[in-house]
Design a protein around this motif. Structure first.
Motif, mmCIF file in Angstrom:
data_model
loop_
_atom_site.group_PDB
_atom_site.id
_atom_site.type_symbol
_atom_site.label_atom_id
_atom_site.label_comp_id
_atom_site.label_asym_id
_atom_site.label_seq_id
_atom_site.Cartn_x
_atom_site.Cartn_y
_atom_site.Cartn_z
ATOM 1 N N TYR A 238 26.501 48.254 50.360
ATOM 2 C CA TYR A 238 27.392 48.053 49.216
ATOM 3 C C TYR A 238 28.403 46.959 49.554
ATOM 4 O O TYR A 238 28.738 46.130 48.714
ATOM 5 C CB TYR A 238 28.107 49.358 48.892
ATOM 6 C CG TYR A 238 29.229 49.214 47.905
ATOM 7 C CD1 TYR A 238 28.965 48.959 46.565
ATOM 8 C CD2 TYR A 238 30.549 49.326 48.305
ATOM 9 C CE1 TYR A 238 29.992 48.826 45.659
ATOM 10 C CE2 TYR A 238 31.584 49.181 47.414
ATOM 11 C CZ TYR A 238 31.307 48.934 46.090
ATOM 12 O OH TYR A 238 32.333 48.791 45.196
ATOM 13 N N TRP A 241 26.686 43.732 49.014
ATOM 14 C CA TRP A 241 26.550 43.459 47.581
ATOM 15 C C TRP A 241 27.885 43.007 46.998
ATOM 16 O O TRP A 241 27.971 42.064 46.221
ATOM 17 C CB TRP A 241 26.069 44.711 46.848
ATOM 18 C CG TRP A 241 26.105 44.488 45.370
ATOM 19 C CD1 TRP A 241 25.165 43.840 44.628
ATOM 20 C CD2 TRP A 241 27.164 44.845 44.469
ATOM 21 N NE1 TRP A 241 25.578 43.767 43.322
ATOM 22 C CE2 TRP A 241 26.791 44.378 43.198
ATOM 23 C CE3 TRP A 241 28.378 45.514 44.623
ATOM 24 C CZ2 TRP A 241 27.593 44.560 42.080
ATOM 25 C CZ3 TRP A 241 29.172 45.685 43.518
ATOM 26 C CH2 TRP A 241 28.783 45.219 42.258
ATOM 27 N N ASN A 242 28.932 43.705 47.418
ATOM 28 C CA ASN A 242 30.259 43.450 46.888
ATOM 29 C C ASN A 242 30.728 42.044 47.247
ATOM 30 O O ASN A 242 31.275 41.317 46.423
ATOM 31 C CB ASN A 242 31.196 44.507 47.445
ATOM 32 C CG ASN A 242 32.544 44.454 46.822
ATOM 33 O OD1 ASN A 242 32.680 43.931 45.725
ATOM 34 N ND2 ASN A 242 33.521 44.951 47.518
ATOM 35 N N GLN A 243 30.485 41.644 48.485
ATOM 36 C CA GLN A 243 30.899 40.311 48.891
ATOM 37 C C GLN A 243 30.006 39.257 48.236
ATOM 38 O O GLN A 243 30.439 38.152 47.975
ATOM 39 C CB GLN A 243 30.871 40.179 50.422
ATOM 40 C CG GLN A 243 31.885 41.073 51.119
ATOM 41 C CD GLN A 243 33.306 40.876 50.602
ATOM 42 O OE1 GLN A 243 33.644 39.863 50.009
ATOM 43 N NE2 GLN A 243 34.139 41.895 50.787
ATOM 44 N N TRP A 244 28.790 39.613 47.970
ATOM 45 C CA TRP A 244 27.877 38.735 47.240
ATOM 46 C C TRP A 244 28.398 38.540 45.825
ATOM 47 O O TRP A 244 28.418 37.447 45.281
ATOM 48 C CB TRP A 244 26.486 39.363 47.258
ATOM 49 C CG TRP A 244 25.472 38.738 46.350
ATOM 50 C CD1 TRP A 244 24.661 39.382 45.482
ATOM 51 C CD2 TRP A 244 25.150 37.351 46.248
ATOM 52 N NE1 TRP A 244 23.862 38.480 44.835
ATOM 53 C CE2 TRP A 244 24.150 37.220 45.289
ATOM 54 C CE3 TRP A 244 25.625 36.202 46.864
ATOM 55 C CZ2 TRP A 244 23.592 36.009 44.921
ATOM 56 C CZ3 TRP A 244 25.082 34.981 46.499
ATOM 57 C CH2 TRP A 244 24.067 34.904 45.542
ATOM 58 N N ASN A 245 28.861 39.621 45.247
ATOM 59 C CA ASN A 245 29.431 39.554 43.917
ATOM 60 C C ASN A 245 30.668 38.666 43.905
ATOM 61 O O ASN A 245 30.991 38.046 42.905
ATOM 62 C CB ASN A 245 29.798 40.965 43.470
ATOM 63 C CG ASN A 245 30.025 41.025 42.004
ATOM 64 O OD1 ASN A 245 29.122 40.767 41.229
ATOM 65 N ND2 ASN A 245 31.242 41.315 41.609
ATOM 66 N N ASN A 246 31.341 38.634 45.044
ATOM 67 C CA ASN A 246 32.521 37.801 45.190
ATOM 68 C C ASN A 246 32.118 36.400 45.645
ATOM 69 O O ASN A 246 32.963 35.538 45.841
ATOM 70 C CB ASN A 246 33.434 38.477 46.219
ATOM 71 C CG ASN A 246 34.739 37.782 46.409
ATOM 72 O OD1 ASN A 246 35.153 37.017 45.551
ATOM 73 N ND2 ASN A 246 35.375 38.010 47.532
ATOM 74 N N LEU A 247 30.822 36.164 45.842
ATOM 75 C CA LEU A 247 30.272 34.894 46.321
ATOM 76 C C LEU A 247 30.947 34.469 47.620
ATOM 77 O O LEU A 247 31.217 33.296 47.833
ATOM 78 C CB LEU A 247 30.430 33.808 45.245
ATOM 79 C CG LEU A 247 29.650 34.078 43.956
ATOM 80 C CD1 LEU A 247 30.086 33.134 42.854
ATOM 81 C CD2 LEU A 247 28.164 33.933 44.204
ATOM 82 N N PRO B 250 26.476 37.188 39.606
ATOM 83 C CA PRO B 250 26.765 36.373 40.794
ATOM 84 C C PRO B 250 25.573 35.526 41.189
ATOM 85 O O PRO B 250 25.729 34.407 41.678
ATOM 86 C CB PRO B 250 27.083 37.384 41.882
ATOM 87 C CG PRO B 250 26.970 38.715 41.287
ATOM 88 C CD PRO B 250 26.593 38.613 39.864
ATOM 89 N N GLN B 347 38.222 38.721 43.170
ATOM 90 C CA GLN B 347 37.993 37.316 42.837
ATOM 91 C C GLN B 347 39.294 36.537 43.052
ATOM 92 O O GLN B 347 40.362 37.131 43.057
ATOM 93 C CB GLN B 347 37.593 37.185 41.354
ATOM 94 C CG GLN B 347 36.219 37.706 41.010
ATOM 95 C CD GLN B 347 35.109 36.766 41.418
ATOM 96 O OE1 GLN B 347 35.345 35.605 41.721
ATOM 97 N NE2 GLN B 347 33.887 37.263 41.441
#
Lengths: 281, 460
Positions: A238, A241-247, B250, B347
């Motif tokens: 997770y 995934w979370n850091q991926w979501n944050n790019l 993303p 973000q």
């Protein structure tokens, strides 16, 4: 002589590591210092890469080192449901892996024992095992979520189902290939079946069984990242995934390194155990 | 009664005079309204809710004003009320709406996808809107739309952030088993954009887009329908001339960087993030296609709504309260800061601020200003649902004949949201349906079939 081989290997490892890091640093650095192509108001609204006209998003080794230090210096904080330290995330993943793997051991070893003792059962179950073995955890996940209706239990189930087969096969194989001489000796001495299983077959098959467990724990650790990326909530998957979501690639690389290190530790523990039960013939 | 004009009044007259037609002038109308409001306030909550429910039922049974009046004239208002009560459990419904009894379940879990559409759901946590209404809500970041659907269906979440078309699809059993679902409030209107890869900065005319690969977050999403609509209006067949894929937001940015897609119609912050990272530019905002279009929704299962009415009311109230707070321009900067934290959207604050305040870099070196880039209006217009259904029909997601109005009414709980808005001192609309136009083409919610038939490119 052997000590110097070890020392030389260590030096070689360090050299390779240094070359890798320097190459990485140089590769990422290239073209970073472009001139500003936009007006200052615009530059304030966009990130560094966009304001200098560059596109590189790959972090350098220094960024990664800083991020690793940041995560490791405070690994156990909890600032709300979605913001926990990396130590806690790893602990969640480890707990799931150990539970799933533990249940798999409890089922696979006795079952593998029975399969190994009887050539007919071995042959009869083999096709099923071969079909189940290559199924990806991601294929099990939706089915598990839909039927079990609980995300934590689902990920444990997926660990269980994926780490079951190598242990089952190895146990069965180990038990089936115990040397005939030893079984014959046991028969001559009129040893009962239970005593035979525990004093003759189990010690003989133990190294193979533990090798199966070693393969399984590696698979379980591979699977947990995929499962948690899909289900979310907690755990190192997770986190990725979370850091991926944050790019944020820096955090993802950090997580990858930690996943590798924990996987290695798990493997080494079982390697030690294997050495304990191995005996010279 | 300010919420609706009373449908039991057989003497209602339309035309000259005030907006409701019952008074000689607007000032007389206002005076009567405030007198009525005082009277209702004095009459107590119970009768106020009874009024709302009766009127809603009456309207549902006789959507056309002239029919309703004819019926009332024929039988009289009190007989009509009695007749209604015999076919519809008005008492129970009133109770469900009016109950201010103890909250059945204080600790709730609400799932969200980390995009700015979820702003009201997320900000209600750090800014204390949930606790203000007596709830202890945990907002849980979730990995994807399908996971959010499954986790709400299996009751890990009590309610969740969903794309507005999802509850319709779930209720109808399109793409999953049919389970009655409802949209209690719309999370945001506008707030999406078409982002293209940098290399296409000279190809601003959609007619040049043949062969493009696009991404949208989910098949049942406003993003998908708006992109298809936009392409089709420019003569591009979205199924034959271009490729449209379902891709998590993303990954849209990453794919744009990797040259895997040519553009996407996606949720923020990822449009702005593509600009921030220098990989794309904003071609246009979704509000330029349809100003005021709904996007995400606050959804709950029918089961939750009916078995825990008090909890549901408190939750809906917090959300509508937060939505109203988010709508005010002066709060936007503080909200951007609150939801940028790692616990919520995780973000950069600059990115969120540009989206919420509407002063943004377009990716081509210009700074644009559009204060309405994203807006927050909770009212779930039934006509929104009807429009969504027409597009499901248009693109072949729904193949059978459907009763547009009935589904819209069952899924989009406009009456509940209206009542809640009123309680919070807001002014809800007086109707549950409105007409609007998409890219200049007017849409009449009363004639969905004609609307679907009017398109040149469709899959019916």
């Amino acid at each position: 002589m052997t000590r110097s081989v070890g020392a030389r290997a260590l030096v070689l490892s360090l050299v390779i590591f240094t070359i890798f890091v320097v190459a990485w640093h140089l590769a990422v650095k290239g073209g970073g210092a472009g001139t500003a192509v936009v007006d200052p108001e615009y530059a304030k609204l966009v990130g560094q890469a966009a304001s200098t006209g560059g596109q590189s998003a790959m972090p350098g080794p220094l960024d990664v080192a800083k991020t690793i230090w940041r995560h490791l210096s405070d690994p156990f904080y909890v600032r709300g449901t979605n913001d926990m330290g990396i130590g806690i995330q790893l602990a969640y993943s480890l707990a799931r892996v150990l539970i799933g793997f533990g249940i798999a051991v409890l089922i696979a070893v006795p079952l593998g024992f029975l399969i190994g003792m009887s050539p007919i059962v071995y042959r009869a179950l083999d096709p099923f095992i071969q079909v189940m073995k290559p199924i990806s955890p991601l294929a099990w996940m939706p089915l598990a979520l839909y039927t079990i209706k609980d995300s934590t239990l689902s990920s444990i189930f997926v660990i269980f189902i994926c780490s079951l087969w190598p242990m089952l096969i190895n146990t069965a194989f180990g038990v089936a290939s115990v040397r005939k001489d030893w079984l014959n000796v046991a028969r001559t001495l009129e040893v009962g079946p239970i005593r035979k299983a525990f004093t003759v077959i189990l010690p003989a098959a133990a190294p193979t069984i533990l090798t199966g467990m070693r393969i399984s724990v590696g698979i379980a650790w591979l699977v947990i990242v995929a499962a948690e990326m899909l289900v979310g909530g907690t755990g190192i998957g997770y986190f990725v995934w979370n850091q991926w979501n944050n790019l944020s690639l820096t955090d993802i690389i950090t997580a990858i390194l930690l996943i590798g290190l924990v996987g290695m530790a798990l493997d080494q523990i079982l390697a030690r155990l294997t050495r304990l039960v191995t005996y010279p013939e | 009664m300010a919420l609706f004009n009373n449908p039991f009044n057989a003497g209602t007259r339309f035309g000259k005079g005030c907006s409701c037609g019952r008074h000689e002038s607007d000032s007389a109308h206002q005076a009567a309204l405030s007198a009525e409001a005082v009277a209702i306030e004095n009459a107590g909550e119970e009768s106020r809710y009874r009024n709302i429910v009766e009127q809603a039922v009456m309207r549902a049974l006789f959507p056309a004003d002239h029919q309703r009046r004819a019926f009332l004239k024929a039988v009289g208002a009190s007989t009509a009320a009695a007749a209604l009560a015999s076919v519809f459990p008005i008492g129970q419904a009133t109770e469900a709406l009016a109950q201010t009894g103890p909250i059945e379940k204080k600790d709730l879990k609400v799932g969200f996808i980390p995009i700015t559409c979820a702003t009201p759901i997320i900000m209600a946590h750090p800014l204390g809107f949930y606790s203000k209404h007596g709830l202890n809500v945990e907002v849980v970041r979730t990995a994807g739309w399908a996971v959010i659907r499954d986790k709400t269906l299996n009751k890990e979440y009590d309610a969740a952030h969903m794309l507005a078309p999802m509850p319709i699809a779930i209720s109808m059993g399109v793409g999953s088993n049919p389970i009655p679902y409802s949209v209690s409030a719309i999370e945001n209107i506008n707030g999406q954009a078409i982002t293209l890869a940098m290399k296409h900065k000279d190809k601003r005319d959609p007619k040049d887009w043949k062969g493009f690969r696009f991404a949208v977050p989910f098949d049942y999403s406003m993003h998908n329908y708006l992109l298809r609509y936009y392409l089709a209006e420019h003569g591009i067949d979205p199924d034959r001339d271009v490729q449209i894929r379902s891709v998590p937001p993303p990954e849209m940015v990453a794919n744009l960087r990797a040259d895997n897609i040519d553009g996407f119609l996606g949720p923020d912050p990822f449009n702005q993030r593509a600009v921030f990272d220098g990989v794309g530019f904003i071609h246009l905002l979704s509000k330029e296609l349809w100003d005021g279009h709904p996007c995400c929704a606050f959804a709950a299962s029918r089961e939750f709504v009916t078995t825990m009415p008090n909890t549901y009311r408190a939750l809906l109230k917090s959300i509508i309260d937060a939505t109203a707070h988010a709508q005010k321009a002066e709060n936007r900067k503080a909200i951007a800061e609150a939801i940028a934290a790692p616990n919520y959207l995780n973000q950069p604050v600059t990115v969120l601020e540009q989206i919420l305040t509407g002063t943004y870099a377009d990716g081509l070196g210009g700074v644009k200003r559009d204060a309405n880039r994203i807006q927050f209006d909770p009212f779930p217009w039934e006509s929104f649902a009807v429009w969504i259904l027409t597009q499901m029909k248009r693109w072949g997601q729904v193949k059978t004949d459907i009763d547009y109005q009935a589904i819209a009414r069952q899924v989009f709980l406009a009456t509940d949201a209206g009542a809640m808005m009123k309680e919070l001192g807001l002014t809800p609309p007086t109707a549950t349906s409105k007409s609007f136009s998409v890219m200049g083409k007017p849409f009449d919610p009363a004639k969905p079939e004609e609307y679907v038939a009017s398109f040149a490119i469709k899959r019916t």
